[in-house]
Motif scaffolding. Sequence first.
Motif, PDB file in Angstrom:
ATOM      1  N   ALA A  27      40.511   1.782  46.442  1.00 23.18           N
ATOM      2  CA  ALA A  27      41.370   2.597  45.582  1.00 23.18           C
ATOM      3  C   ALA A  27      42.470   3.220  46.422  1.00 23.18           C
ATOM      4  N   ASP A  40      23.273   7.426  31.767  1.00 23.35           N
ATOM      5  CA  ASP A  40      24.208   8.542  31.805  1.00 23.35           C
ATOM      6  C   ASP A  40      23.516   9.753  31.182  1.00 23.35           C
ATOM      7  N   HIS A  76      24.693   6.142  46.653  1.00 26.60           N
ATOM      8  CA  HIS A  76      25.456   4.951  46.277  1.00 26.60           C
ATOM      9  C   HIS A  76      24.750   3.683  46.752  1.00 26.60           C
ATOM     10  N   ARG A 112      32.547  12.766  49.514  1.00 24.02           N
ATOM     11  CA  ARG A 112      33.284  12.458  48.278  1.00 24.02           C
ATOM     12  C   ARG A 112      34.540  13.306  48.167  1.00 24.02           C
ATOM     13  N   ARG A 159      46.643  14.899  45.373  1.00 23.21           N
ATOM     14  CA  ARG A 159      45.860  14.995  44.140  1.00 23.21           C
ATOM     15  C   ARG A 159      44.411  15.382  44.403  1.00 23.21           C
ATOM     16  N   VAL A 192      37.241  14.587  45.138  1.00 24.91           N
ATOM     17  CA  VAL A 192      37.390  14.743  43.694  1.00 24.91           C
ATOM     18  C   VAL A 192      38.852  15.061  43.406  1.00 24.91           C
ATOM     19  N   VAL A 197      44.472   6.582  46.928  1.00 23.85           N
ATOM     20  CA  VAL A 197      44.309   8.002  46.616  1.00 23.85           C
ATOM     21  C   VAL A 197      45.473   8.780  47.223  1.00 23.85           C
ATOM     22  N   ASP A 199      42.180  14.768  38.233  1.00 25.91           N
ATOM     23  CA  ASP A 199      41.744  14.220  36.947  1.00 25.91           C
ATOM     24  C   ASP A 199      40.228  14.109  36.833  1.00 25.91           C
ATOM     25  N   GLY A 200      39.490  14.581  37.849  1.00 26.55           N
ATOM     26  CA  GLY A 200      38.042  14.583  37.813  1.00 26.55           C
ATOM     27  C   GLY A 200      37.389  13.340  38.392  1.00 26.55           C
ATOM     28  N   THR A 201      38.170  12.321  38.717  1.00 28.64           N
ATOM     29  CA  THR A 201      37.584  11.116  39.305  1.00 28.64           C
ATOM     30  C   THR A 201      37.096  11.394  40.734  1.00 28.64           C
ATOM     31  N   GLU A 202      36.039  10.675  41.106  1.00 27.64           N
ATOM     32  CA  GLU A 202      35.433  10.853  42.426  1.00 27.64           C
ATOM     33  C   GLU A 202      35.553   9.558  43.225  1.00 27.64           C
ATOM     34  N   HIS A 203      35.750   9.707  44.540  1.00 24.05           N
ATOM     35  CA  HIS A 203      35.860   8.559  45.427  1.00 24.05           C
ATOM     36  C   HIS A 203      35.077   8.847  46.708  1.00 24.05           C
TER      37      HIS A 203
END
Length: 438
Positions: free
Chosen positions: A202, A45, A30, A131, A208, A133, A204, A136-140
């Motif tokens: 975000a 991508d 990152h 990270r 989830r 996950v 979280v 819904d597949g989103t990563e933080h």
Amino acid sequence: MSSNASAADAHIQDLGAYVAASPSSFHAVHEAARRLDAAGFTRLDELEPWAGGAGKFYIVRDGALVAWLTPEGAGPTTGFNILGAHTDSPSFKLKPKPTTAKFGWLQAGVDVYGGPLLNSWLDRELQLAGRLVLLDGTEHLTATGPLLRFPQLAIHLDRGVNDNGLLLSKQQHMNPIFGQAGDEGADGADLLAVLADRVQGATVDPARIAGYDVVVADTQAPAVFGANSEFFASGRLDNLSSTHAGLVALIAHAATEPTSGPIAVLAAFDHEELGSNSRSGACGPILEDILTRVSDGLGASVSERRRALAASFCVSADAGHAVHPNYPERHDPVNRPVLNGGPLLKINANQRYATDAPGAAVWAKLCEAAGVPYQEFVSNNDLPCGSTIGPLTATRLGIRTVDVGVPLLSMHSARELCGVRDPRFLTDVLEVFFRAGA
């Protein structure tokens, strides 16, 4: 191009900032991406088609990053000059069901990641980072700051420890504490809730979280010290010292806006400390995937792509060993690298390092052009030699490769030691490598 004291000082401070921003491989990628964005690189991508042709680009695959600069004059048979490094370091990784409570303590369940020096992690203020996950597949990305500690047993309860040595069971003794439990157990202090709360930018819901890759990292800031401020202490010098050097060199090369020469590539793999067997590791297809797509964008046939690989060169940069003053018998009796003596050229008769004679000659020429000294490293014959991504890359792609790196003491410790000048030396050579080719 020579590494004067002011350049080395500025570079070591920047390396410290990079390490501090990179407690996990995901954070290292990152931060590298942030710097590449600022330098005008375009993120691509892997799921989308690429236009190809000249430009500055990068991709991220999990904890790995590949960045490249294709000059205007590049064609189907233009070679690649590749700097290979890795983003992971020996540590501990959070297990499933990580929160335990016993004897009034809250503890974290962790697996040993790679080959850390266990004792070096004792009695330090540590953090969790990595990270999350979601369903819904989103990563933080998350990083807790000081949270954990592996407390050592007091000498009063282990009277023979100084004479008999410290023996640590990975399962029994390497369970860090992170809080106190209430009368009914964890008292709401669940680690996943803590990790969710420390996500930046975000909100979280810990319920989830469907998966996570989270490691333990030291929180002590990197520091320069020594009688003449010649030493640099930090976590994750193996191998963020090389990743950072390649990143700085590639950005500096891009700033010159080259119109000819090789295609410069930074390949920062993950999972080297585990053997590189993953989709983001050097044994996986990530580098070959990118080189193939870059060649396709230049209109290369299969035969022309093979010619381009034959014209390519890889510098595999990973930290190596400086001679230890208290254990000189563990080193080769003649080849004894020192801190601030320049980067290592790593050699092994059994190809645990990929360096051969033509590759060594290329490295010597690059160092001469950069005005940088270098040192040769070989292992003591009575001790097994480690390995790197170098032999893996050479084997998978057939690219001539040399193994190099910054000399360290305390390798695989939570806090390693290098010389202040060596990381800048390595960067200077890589700038020449990216610009002039091999």
